[in-house]
Design a protein around this motif. Structure first.
Motif, PDB file in Angstrom:
ATOM      1  N   ARG A  50       0.843  -1.205   0.000  1.00  0.00           N
ATOM      2  CA  ARG A  50       0.000   0.000   0.000  1.00  0.00           C
ATOM      3  C   ARG A  50       0.872   1.247   0.000  1.00  0.00           C
ATOM      4  N   ASN A  86      -1.772  11.698   5.053  1.00  0.00           N
ATOM      5  CA  ASN A  86      -2.701  10.631   4.675  1.00  0.00           C
ATOM      6  C   ASN A  86      -3.240   9.970   5.952  1.00  0.00           C
ATOM      7  N   ASP A  88      -5.890   8.561   6.844  1.00  0.00           N
ATOM      8  CA  ASP A  88      -6.656   7.317   6.709  1.00  0.00           C
ATOM      9  C   ASP A  88      -5.821   6.167   6.127  1.00  0.00           C
ATOM     10  N   ARG A  90      -4.854   5.715   3.175  1.00  0.00           N
ATOM     11  CA  ARG A  90      -5.376   5.278   1.871  1.00  0.00           C
ATOM     12  C   ARG A  90      -4.222   4.858   0.971  1.00  0.00           C
ATOM     13  N   ASP A  91      -4.500   3.964   0.044  1.00  0.00           N
ATOM     14  CA  ASP A  91      -3.519   3.596  -0.971  1.00  0.00           C
ATOM     15  C   ASP A  91      -3.515   4.707  -2.022  1.00  0.00           C
TER      16      ASP A  91
END
Length: 100
Positions: A50, A86, A88, A90-91
């Motif tokens: 990720r 980032n 969260d 996220r990818d």
């Protein structure tokens, strides 16, 4: 991204999971390789796929210096860097490719 883009990046296996810091001059292909277990080694062994943080550099030497500095950081500092940009986890691969 322009014709030649260099990035320093951090991959994670999951939120607060295993981290990997790298540098590349071919970001889309290199992250794709990580995601698809293209190479034997650390990222494949620990499922680190990720893309959770990256920083663009025009100068490859500056990017390499930044990568080496981040690799020396304490884990907590790397997590703070990720969460500042980032939260969260996220990818960001789709963002990197322009698809996100």
């Amino acid at each position: 991204m322009g014709p030649k883009t260099y990035i320093v990046y951090i991959l994670a296996s999951r939120r607060n999971g295993t981290l990997y810091t790298g540098f590349t001059g071919n970001p889309v292909a290199r992250i794709w390789q990580h995601k698809n277990d293209w190479f034997e080694g650390f990222t494949k062994k620990y499922g680190v796929k990720r893309l959770v943080w990256y920083e663009v550099h025009e100068d490859p030497e500056a990017g390499i210096v930044r990568e080496k500095r981040i690799k020396e950081w304490q884990r907590a500092w790397k997590i703070r860097l990720i969460e500042e940009h980032n939260p969260d986890w996220r990818d960001l691969y789709a963002e990197l490719t322009g698809e996100g």
